[in-house]
Design an enzyme around this catalytic site. Structure first.
Site, PDB file in Angstrom:
ATOM      1  N   GLU B  54     -31.491   8.837  12.977  1.00 35.44           N
ATOM      2  CA  GLU B  54     -31.216   7.594  13.650  1.00 35.44           C
ATOM      3  C   GLU B  54     -31.802   6.638  13.929  1.00 35.44           C
ATOM      4  OE1 GLU B  54     -29.622   8.253  17.679  1.00 35.44           O
ATOM      5  OE2 GLU B  54     -31.227   9.773  18.122  1.00 35.44           O
ATOM      6  N   GLY B  55     -33.126   6.609  13.723  1.00 33.62           N
ATOM      7  CA  GLY B  55     -33.974   5.444  13.501  1.00 33.62           C
ATOM      8  C   GLY B  55     -33.596   4.294  12.424  1.00 33.62           C
TER       9      GLY B  55
END
Lengths: 321, 256
Positions: B54-55
């Site tokens: 998700e980064g």
């Protein structure tokens, strides 16, 4: 400054039209940059978790004893502890709030939120991003397909469920988030604020476009010629930016992509100190590391040369292969 | 031969959840056991597994001994195919590019709803937990594998708060809530592997881990479990799985 959920469009345009968008030098000191943030403002924070956190600017705002800030960030780590624990922020808008997965729950966040002194508004990670996106686009909301059916949504009446006018499907509209000020740390920019970001961008480009003021802190200031040689690398254009501050190691003890990884000994020591005693421990930390040092450089000295260099070696290793 | 003390609870959890993944899939992995299990799958049976973080990472190849402390650190980008914004990578879930969402859980109920927000009443919580992160987005938009510790206080009839939706209140309530896609696929614990039955969408024991009895799983679960008619017993972790796992996490960051 945060009365309405969404800033009226004409106000948004009016505020932007008053900003000086000329190509001009904006380099100021860390202390001077704090004057862009006034008590009660809504402040968007760049980076995510322990990455590209605008820590030096947060540090300076705590030293400047700001009050009643509402802060928003994709994911919050120890920066959130410092903001709540120092008393400069009493309202956090984010999707996740602890120190890091390695350390479990943040006792500092728990103390301030459970005792009712501070507010933590939880949104899904994508919802935070789409709120900044709507803010950046100059529209009052963005539709998304998550948060529906969850209790996260039940706590957020600001988000509105609608039936799609085209398909009839259920969708969620999340309101635009246009912070008064954004704090963003980058690897390099020029004196005008043309910023290059290496690696993960998180939500920083939308955040820069959405905010009414942007304070850039940067590992180093480069010439405008360097920027113009590779304009494809510019991620934030100068006319979004109101102040530029050169702060090497400006994310410490967090990481800055390609420059340094998190300073884990300092992080570990911090976590054990504040989770053992979320009030006294944090006060002692602030006294020693935030109020105590004369300058950011002196703060880095307290972290220690060994740890800073080790973090640097690990940070740069991303380019070793 | 069953040697119950040959591996830790988190090791079998990681190995068994890695086995749920298939080569060629696109998996959206959370930090901790999911990140490690996805990497283990990639290093063993699934060289063509595409891991998203998700980064803002597409196609990660996490380095042995250099596990990232979150899915937003530079270590997540090592040898990746692409980095992009966090909203952009989450939108890939919404568009439908992701085969499997893979995360950990603090508390789960019989319909696979996850709570990572509050213990107790959310207005006057006993404990304010960290919150959803990308968990709500992943579980709203993809088929889910959840890897978590098996304890009675974590496996409850109703979660205190639905942070990340499973099948909500069962039946078609998930679709009725506006989530027509995705849902719980598997839950993996150190005791068993669970699926969800088709009609009511309640949790069902699909396979017991080696050396674990039906009674033990039921005793450690806060609601009445359904057992599959063809209840299987899972193969214990192989030498290769354990050796690879220990090479990836030599400091037992996520497998203590």
């Amino acid at each position: 400054m945060n009365e309405a959920v969404v800033k009226p469009y004409l106000q948004l345009r009016e505020e932007l039209s008053r900003r000086d968008r000329s190509l001009r030098e904006k380099v100021v000191t860390l202390e001077d940059a704090t004057s862009f943030v006034q008590d009660g403002m809504s402040v968007g924070l760049g980076g995510s978790t322990m990455s590209r956190t605008p820590m030096a600017m947060i540090w300076a705002l705590i030293r400047a004893r700001k009050k009643h800030l509402t802060c928003s960030r994709s994911i919050v780590s120890t920066d959130g502890d410092l903001l709540l624990g120092s008393g400069i922020c009493d309202h956090m808008i984010t999707s996740w709030f602890a120190q890091g997965i390695l350390w479990g729950l943040s006792k500092v966040m728990r103390h301030h939120v459970e005792k009712g002194g501070a507010r933590y508004d939880e949104w899904s990670h994508m919802a935070v991003g789409m709120r900044f996106r709507a803010g950046a686009m100059g529209v009052p909301f963005m539709p998304i397909r998550s948060m529906l059916g969850s209790d996260v949504l039940k706590q957020r009446p600001e988000a509105k469920e609608i039936d799609c006018p085209f398909t009839g499907e259920k969708l969620l509209l999340v309101p635009a988030l246009n912070p008064d000020v954004a704090l963003i740390h980058v690897q390099r920019c020029d004196a005008y604020g043309n910023a290059q970001i290496d690696g993960l961008q998180f939500m920083d480009i939308d955040l820069a476009m959405a905010a009414n003021r942007v304070i850039l802190t940067t590992e180093r200031i480069v010439s405008n010629d360097q920027i113009r040689r590779a304009p494809d690398l510019t991620k934030i254009p100068f006319f979004c930016v109101d102040a530029v501050v050169e702060v090497p190691y400006g994310c410490a003890p967090h990481e800055c992509y390609g420059a340094y990884e998190p300073m884990m000994q300092h992080m570990e020591a911090y976590v054990s100190q504040v989770n053992g005693d979320p009030v006294g421990g944090l006060e002692a930390y602030l006294g020693r590391y935030v109020y105590g040092p004369k300058s950011w450089t002196e703060f880095l000295e307290l972290i220690g040369m060994d740890e800073v260099l080790d973090a640097t070696r690990r940070g740069r290793s991303i380019y070793d292969d | 031969m069953i040697e119950p003390h040959r591996y830790t609870a988190n090791e079998i959890l990681t190995v068994l959840s890695a086995r749920q993944l298939r080569d060629g899939q696109v998996v959206f992995a959370g930090v901790g056991v999911p990140l490690l299990a996805a990497t283990l799958a990639q290093r063993t049976r699934c060289p063509g597994l595409t891991i998203l973080f998700e980064g803002g990472v597409i196609g990660a190849f996490v380095e042995p001994g250099k596990l990232p402390p979150s899915t937003n650190d530079q270590r997540c980008t090592k040898r990746a195919n692409m980095v992009l914004g966090s909203a952009e990578v989450l939108l890939l879930l919404q568009r439908g590019y992701v085969d499997v969402g893979f995360m950990g859980g603090a508390q789960i109920d019989q319909y696979g709803n996850l709570n990572s927000s509050f213990i107790g009443d959310s207005l006057h919580p006993k404990t304010r937990l960290p919150g959803t992160g990308g968990g709500n987005d992943i579980s709203s938009l993809a088929n889910m594998i959840v890897a978590m510790k098996h304890e009675k206080r974590r496996f409850v009839e109703h979660v205190d708060f639905i942070t990340s939706p499973g099948f909500i209140s069962g039946g078609d309530s998930r679709a009725q809530s506006g989530l027509p896609t995705g849902g719980m696929f598997r839950v993996v614990t150190e005791l068993a592997v669970f699926s969800f039955e088709d009609a009511e969408r309640r949790m069902k024991v699909a396979a017991l881990n080696p050396g674990v009895s039906r009674d033990e799983v039921q005793d450690k679960t806060g609601f009445e479990l359904i057992f599959d008619d063809d209840l299987a017993v899972t193969e214990p972790p192989s030498e290769n799985e354990l050796a690879t796992l220990r090479m990836l996490d030599p400091e037992h960051l996520f497998t203590a």
